[in-house]
Enzyme design. Structure first.
Site, mmCIF file in Angstrom:
data_model
loop_
_atom_site.group_PDB
_atom_site.id
_atom_site.type_symbol
_atom_site.label_atom_id
_atom_site.label_comp_id
_atom_site.label_asym_id
_atom_site.label_seq_id
_atom_site.Cartn_x
_atom_site.Cartn_y
_atom_site.Cartn_z
ATOM 1 N N THR A 1 13.896 -21.722 -8.684
ATOM 2 C CA THR A 1 14.937 -21.789 -7.653
ATOM 3 C C THR A 1 16.341 -21.654 -8.235
ATOM 4 O OG1 THR A 1 13.559 -23.179 -6.260
ATOM 5 C CG2 THR A 1 15.919 -23.335 -5.892
ATOM 6 N N ASP B 1 8.314 -17.613 -10.114
ATOM 7 C CA ASP B 1 8.252 -18.930 -9.479
ATOM 8 C C ASP B 1 7.313 -19.729 -10.387
ATOM 9 O OD1 ASP B 1 8.297 -20.187 -6.315
ATOM 10 O OD2 ASP B 1 6.903 -21.026 -7.780
ATOM 11 N N SER B 2 7.648 -20.955 -10.707
ATOM 12 C CA SER B 2 6.865 -21.640 -11.740
ATOM 13 C C SER B 2 5.426 -21.905 -11.308
ATOM 14 C CB SER B 2 7.541 -22.939 -12.174
ATOM 15 O OG SER B 2 7.425 -23.925 -11.193
ATOM 16 N N SER B 3 5.141 -21.814 -9.997
ATOM 17 C CA SER B 3 3.749 -21.972 -9.556
ATOM 18 C C SER B 3 2.899 -20.810 -10.073
ATOM 19 C CB SER B 3 3.647 -21.982 -8.034
ATOM 20 O OG SER B 3 4.709 -22.695 -7.499
ATOM 21 N N ASP C 1 8.488 -26.776 -9.955
ATOM 22 C CA ASP C 1 7.128 -27.170 -9.554
ATOM 23 C C ASP C 1 6.202 -27.467 -10.731
ATOM 24 O OD1 ASP C 1 7.852 -27.054 -6.965
ATOM 25 O OD2 ASP C 1 6.953 -25.099 -6.536
HETATM 26 N N1 ASP Z 1 8.856 -23.054 -6.400
HETATM 27 C C1 ASP Z 1 9.963 -23.215 -7.291
HETATM 28 C C2 ASP Z 1 9.447 -23.113 -8.705
HETATM 29 O O1 ASP Z 1 8.863 -24.031 -9.190
HETATM 30 C C3 ASP Z 1 10.630 -24.508 -7.063
HETATM 31 C C4 ASP Z 1 11.833 -24.775 -7.913
HETATM 32 O O2 ASP Z 1 12.195 -24.058 -8.804
HETATM 33 O O3 ASP Z 1 12.456 -25.811 -7.677
HETATM 34 O O4 ASP Z 1 9.609 -22.098 -9.321
#
Ligand code: ASP
Length: 622
Positions: A42, A116-118, A149
């Site tokens: 994010t 995105d870290s997911s 995440d």
């Molecule tokens: N979905 C995002 C991620 O983990 C959330 C974030 O960065 O806060 O990449």
């Protein structure tokens, strides 16, 4: 380095630096160099047609345009040249933030694709560690911009993969994109850059909302609060208030002279299984089936699992017998696993390793790391899981002594003794507690080392408890054998007159009882004393198994206490039909009379225990 520079302060300074619009200063600051690895998340998102999205090549120009992040008047030409030799983009420089601060020069290496870290996996951790290794010599610290995440997983994994780390590595990100006016990303990124460039903290850490947390202790605890991370079992390593205060005492440092290196082989066949009331044993068995090689079992409270679920315990035991590493971690967010509860001990017997107070993220990534060490034996891997490698777990004091065979030597160094004689005195003062600690954990390696340093197998503590008492109570058969071979006495009595055999009986360790008996141990108790012990066995939770232990130890059941009560009388009074049946199977004397002239059958009739009376009558007729 001395050089005249001009600060031009823009809209984004937020009052952090001098409000003078344009000032010429002498730049006498030492430069610190920080490498930023921008992986996604994010923090770097930009507004697009359909809301925020991650776009390549946008983050660095955006940051460069903000005076808070870049003092464009500082001459960085020399840095530009050296960075370009390394194949890295042009540097940015943080503005001066007050006297005593270093000038922080940094460059942002953007990953492709940004993720995105997911969507990150173990290969992405490997890429990050390889970059840190590649640029290690050239930077003072490293900041990894990362999605929130899975940030705690990456932080934990990196903490293990970066071996003998000597420099500061900080992961950060944000809940709101940095491109937003009200973004936590500004403080998080700035704080991480400043700490990485200022403080030599040789750990993988996570900086969020003013707190620097140990990476392998951190967990994402909120999906929407700006204080999104916490480390429940250890306080922050640093707090950024008006000043940044580092808790230097908490910093974990490598204790070897080995050089920094990265370990990139990880075992992905690991998993997490959370117990819940009523979980099916098929679920457990299927989950632990090959190809799984490591599992974090999330148990209740201080590490408990249902001790009445033989099916689950069997499935766990079968897996550990196949060398699957299973780590016992608590489901509680705060606290950890302790081995003192009987139900938790059953898991130790099933071959589980205590995860102490490790987070789930730390335990899982540590498993992947330890299983990835192909040259290690199964026992060595188990030991590593147990050990505190990077500050990820709290070692209890017993283990502190056990983990370190040079413990006495180190203590001696700390208190400054120099001659061999003094060292010997330190040793004899410490031996009782160290021997007992080694016996408690069954650590034969340390026990050997203590003997090598002059300890005696028959040393005892203030309560006259010997290592053999403790090993018998804990049920460590191999340790008991080892101690017996080293001359430990089976007849040693503690302050309460208790011998090791009684410890083994009360611990219900049948193997140990048998081993002691084989070595010649026998019950040296007076009749009344034995009768009292047997009464206590009858009244214990599992009377039959307690009596079985006494039988194994060679107890005579035809004894009576001061009131003439035999164990059989006591079973009748307790209305314990199973225990009566067990004693009858041992062919005990049923005709003994108590103080009131009653045999067990008379008592059963007096108490209207028809079932027990019937058992006794049938036995007498047979
Ligand atoms: N979905 C995002 C991620 O983990 C959330 C974030 O960065 O806060 O990449």
């Amino acid at each position: 380095m001395e050089r005249f520079v001009t600060h031009e302060l823009g809209d984004h300074d937020g009052g952090r630096i001098s409000p003078v619009a344009s000032v010429t200063t002498l730049d006498i600051h030492v430069r610190a160099h920080v490498l930023v690895l921008y992986t996604g998340g994010t923090v770097g998102m930009m507004p697009g047609e359909n809301g925020y999205d991650i776009r390549a090549d946008c983050f660095e120009p955006f940051v460069r345009s903000i005076p808070l992040f870049h003092d464009k008047l500082l001459d960085v030409s020399a840095d530009t040249e050296s960075y370009s030799h390394l194949g890295l983009p042009e540097p940015l420089a943080l503005p001066c933030t007050g006297s005593g601060q270093r000038r922080i020069v940094y460059t942002i290496k953007e990953y492709s694709p940004l993720l995105d870290s997911s969507n990150m996996d173990m290969d992405d951790w490997v890429l990050i560690t390889q970059d840190i290794k590649h640029y290690y010599q050239h930077f003072d610290g490293f900041v990894i911009l990362h999605g929130t995440d899975t940030m705690a997983y990456t932080a934990s994994a990196l903490s293990f993969m970066l071996e003998n780390l000597g420099k500061t590595v900080i992961l950060t990100g944000s809940q709101i994109p940095i491109s937003e006016t009200r973004s936590d990303g500004i403080d998080n990124f700035l704080g991480a850059l400043m700490i990485a460039g200022t403080y030599p903290i040789p750990e993988v850490t996570l900086y969020f909302h003013g707190k620097l947390l140990r990476g392998n202790r951190a967990a994402k605890c909120s999906s929407d609060a700006l204080a999104a991370f916490n480390s429940m079992n250890i306080q922050p390593l640093a707090l950024a208030g008006v000043r940044i205060v580092v808790e230097w005492d908490l910093i974990h440092r490598p204790t070897t002279t080995a050089k920094f290196d990265v370990h990139t082989k990880l075992e992905p066949r690991v998993g997490v299984l959370r117990l819940f009331p009523g979980i099916a044993s098929e679920t457990v068995r299927q989950f632990l089936a090959p190809p799984l090689r490591g599992c974090v079992l999330q148990t209740y409270g201080v590490g408990n699992a249902p001790s009445n679920r033989e099916d689950i315990l069997k499935a766990l035991h079968e897996a550990t017998e196949r060398d699957v590493l299973i780590v016992n971690c608590t489901q509680c967010v705060h606290g950890g696993v302790v081995d003192s509860y009987a139900v938790g001990k059953t898991l130790v017997k099933a071959g589980l390793i205590s995860g102490s107070d490790m987070t789930l993220e730390a335990a899982l990534t540590k498993l992947a790391y330890v299983l990835g060490k192909q040259a290690l034996s199964h026992q060595e891997r188990r030991k590593l899981m147990h050990d505190n490698l990077r500050g990820e777990l709290t070692v209890n004091l017993g283990q502190l002594a056990l983990d370190d065979s040079q413990f006495i030597l180190k203590v001696a160094q700390v208190i400054g003794v120099s001659t061999g004689q003094e060292l010997k005195k330190v040793g004899s003062a410490l031996f009782p507690s160290l021997l007992l600690a080694a016996a408690r954990s069954g650590d034969i390696r340390l026990m050997k080392e203590l003997f090598r340093q002059g300890a005696d197998a028959n040393t005892s503590d203030a309560d006259l408890r010997s290592p053999l008492h403790v090993a018998c109570a804990e049920g460590h058969t191999d340790m008991v054998r080892y101690l017996l071979e080293r001359g430990a006495s089976v007849y040693a009595r503690d302050r309460f007159g208790r011998m090791p055999l009684q410890d083994a009986i009360w611990g219900k360790h049948a193997d140990v009882v048998q081993l002691l008996r084989k070595t010649g141990a026998h019950l040296q108790l007076g009749t009344a004393e034995l009768a009292h012990e047997l009464t206590a066995a009858v009244f214990s939770e599992h009377s039959v198994s307690s009596l079985e232990m006494w039988c194994l130890a060679g107890a005579d059941f035809n004894v009576s206490d001061h009131f003439g009560m035999s164990p059989l009388h006591t079973c009748v009074m307790k209305k314990d039909a199973a225990a009566v049946a067990y004693l009858l199977s041992l062919r005990v004397d049923t005709q003994m009379k108590n103080e009131w002239g009653n045999r067990p059958l008379d008592e059963a009739k007096r108490l209207d225990c028809t079932e027990i009376a019937k058992l006794l009558e049938e036995y007498q007729e047979s």
